[in-house]
Scaffold this motif. Sequence first.
Motif, mmCIF file in Angstrom:
data_model
loop_
_atom_site.group_PDB
_atom_site.id
_atom_site.type_symbol
_atom_site.label_atom_id
_atom_site.label_comp_id
_atom_site.label_asym_id
_atom_site.label_seq_id
_atom_site.Cartn_x
_atom_site.Cartn_y
_atom_site.Cartn_z
ATOM 1 N N LEU A 1 0.852 -1.128 0.060
ATOM 2 C CA LEU A 1 -0.094 -0.087 0.183
ATOM 3 C C LEU A 1 0.782 1.134 0.122
ATOM 4 O O LEU A 1 0.428 2.464 -0.678
ATOM 5 C CB LEU A 1 -0.848 0.033 1.214
ATOM 6 C CG LEU A 1 -2.073 1.172 1.137
ATOM 7 C CD1 LEU A 1 -2.891 1.021 -0.301
ATOM 8 C CD2 LEU A 1 -2.824 1.058 2.311
ATOM 9 N N ILE B 1 -11.126 5.854 2.046
ATOM 10 C CA ILE B 1 -10.891 4.484 2.276
ATOM 11 C C ILE B 1 -11.794 3.777 3.238
ATOM 12 O O ILE B 1 -12.198 2.701 3.055
ATOM 13 C CB ILE B 1 -9.209 4.168 2.734
ATOM 14 C CG1 ILE B 1 -8.401 4.748 1.449
ATOM 15 C CG2 ILE B 1 -8.852 2.614 2.890
ATOM 16 C CD1 ILE B 1 -6.884 4.597 1.909
ATOM 17 N N HIS C 1 -6.348 4.275 -3.678
ATOM 18 C CA HIS C 1 -7.665 3.711 -3.428
ATOM 19 C C HIS C 1 -7.951 2.464 -4.464
ATOM 20 O O HIS C 1 -8.646 1.729 -3.981
ATOM 21 C CB HIS C 1 -8.864 4.716 -3.462
ATOM 22 C CG HIS C 1 -8.649 5.652 -2.678
ATOM 23 N ND1 HIS C 1 -7.559 6.437 -2.356
ATOM 24 C CD2 HIS C 1 -9.596 6.214 -1.843
ATOM 25 C CE1 HIS C 1 -7.493 7.398 -1.615
ATOM 26 N NE2 HIS C 1 -8.965 7.236 -0.959
ATOM 27 N N ILE D 1 -6.845 -0.793 -2.630
ATOM 28 C CA ILE D 1 -7.106 -0.950 -1.274
ATOM 29 C C ILE D 1 -7.995 -2.418 -1.097
ATOM 30 O O ILE D 1 -7.566 -3.151 -0.452
ATOM 31 C CB ILE D 1 -8.193 0.045 -0.666
ATOM 32 C CG1 ILE D 1 -7.257 1.353 -0.422
ATOM 33 C CG2 ILE D 1 -8.926 -0.429 0.364
ATOM 34 C CD1 ILE D 1 -6.279 1.213 0.550
ATOM 35 N N THR E 1 -4.033 0.629 6.311
ATOM 36 C CA THR E 1 -4.201 1.728 5.945
ATOM 37 C C THR E 1 -3.543 2.768 6.717
ATOM 38 O O THR E 1 -2.983 3.881 6.420
ATOM 39 C CB THR E 1 -5.647 2.093 5.472
ATOM 40 O OG1 THR E 1 -6.278 1.263 4.687
ATOM 41 C CG2 THR E 1 -6.050 3.409 4.957
#
Length: 453
Positions: A53, A92, A260, A263, A282
């Motif tokens: 991420l 998110i 995004h 995710i 996150t």
Amino acid sequence: MIETKICFVFKEGRGGSGDKMWSSEQSEEQEQEPLLGQVRGGSASFSSSVFNLMNAIMGSGILGLAYAMANTGIIGFTLLLILVSSLAVYSIHLLLTLCDQTGISAYETLGDRAFGRPGRILVACTILVQNIGAMSSYMFILKSELPAVISSFLSPVHDGGVWYENGVLLLILVTVCVVLPLALLPKIGFLGYTSSLAFLFMLFFTVVVVLKKFYIPCPPTLNSTQIFGQNVSDCRARMFVISSKSVYAVPTMAFSFLCHTAILPIYCELQRATKQRMQQVTNVSISLSFILYFISALFGYLTFYNSVESELLLSYDVYRPRDVLVVIVRLAVLLAVLLTVPLIHFPARKAVLMLVKGEESISFLSHCLATFLLITTVVLLAVYVPDIRNIFGVVGSTTSTCLLFVYPGLFFLRVSTHTLPSPAAVGALCLVLFGVCVGFLSLVTITVSLVQS
């Protein structure tokens, strides 16, 4: 007890879902019940998911944040960075909430749930344009910068025209040897090792920016004003700055936190996947990115003050050309960008396959064909389009804000059980309005700068 098995296996990467999906198997007793958000996790560890991420978040955008601080001031920049990063976390949170409520684990499918087939097509096209633009820009940077970096390690007097000074040849070489093999991997979790390496490169960049602050004095030739006919250094840190260039700050920050589309696939491959666990991934990823962003921007600004270039490394080139450590840092940033390209490719491929085949199971042949098609398109754009960054800058200014702010808020308002005037719905509406304003501001800013240049 009635046994229910819901298994979504996604073989995709940064911001895309998988290339291959196995349909859910439900018992007959629950066929009429709404699908609850149960996502069976994969084999990716917590740390691997954090690195993936972070690699999706961090890219070449880190080079422009010192310039943003110079045009907003230290306090102004800090407040804006906190605002944008907080909104990124909140958006998110909305995506994960929708995934938990509906069992949908693909950004495109959320668009379908909210607005039908047009919504899915719109989201897929947005992801495709955004990620092809980002990949092409990164490839363009590699083509332009890699030969110069290699030449910097050589003697100032050497014969030109050698193969390693040919940007197109180097681009094709790194694409075949690095980008293509990584892009063909079936799961995003496999990129955890390369993502951790990319994070180390960015950490090295930040450390060098901090160290250079104490070795580079205030450059009088770069920061000076005329007072009584003499150059007087103007190396003062400003807390608040408002100018015509200040409008570049928020779009730059928004682009810097765009992750995004990564995710949901990371969520699907996370071990012991739950909404709370993915939210922790996150929070850790954005917090670490925030720290690196802020430190590199602060010390980059305090090194060059108002004369910092829009790309931070260019400032070092002006003041200390052929500095060995700066050359090494430039190479590290290029390698980090190179390792980010395969991660960006995954959602673009998923978008193509969703547009062509919808929810059908994807064969390995389709997986490979889509990969070759996208990589070839990106390389051709980087080679033959001279102003690729400007072209996709205009388009990306709208697509990035849509993916970051507008779509999560809209989907939440359409799909979630929360309705206005509940706090959750009001928050989603504010996110949409903020995204529309930022997108419009970005588009106007980039268009004006292109016209002026």
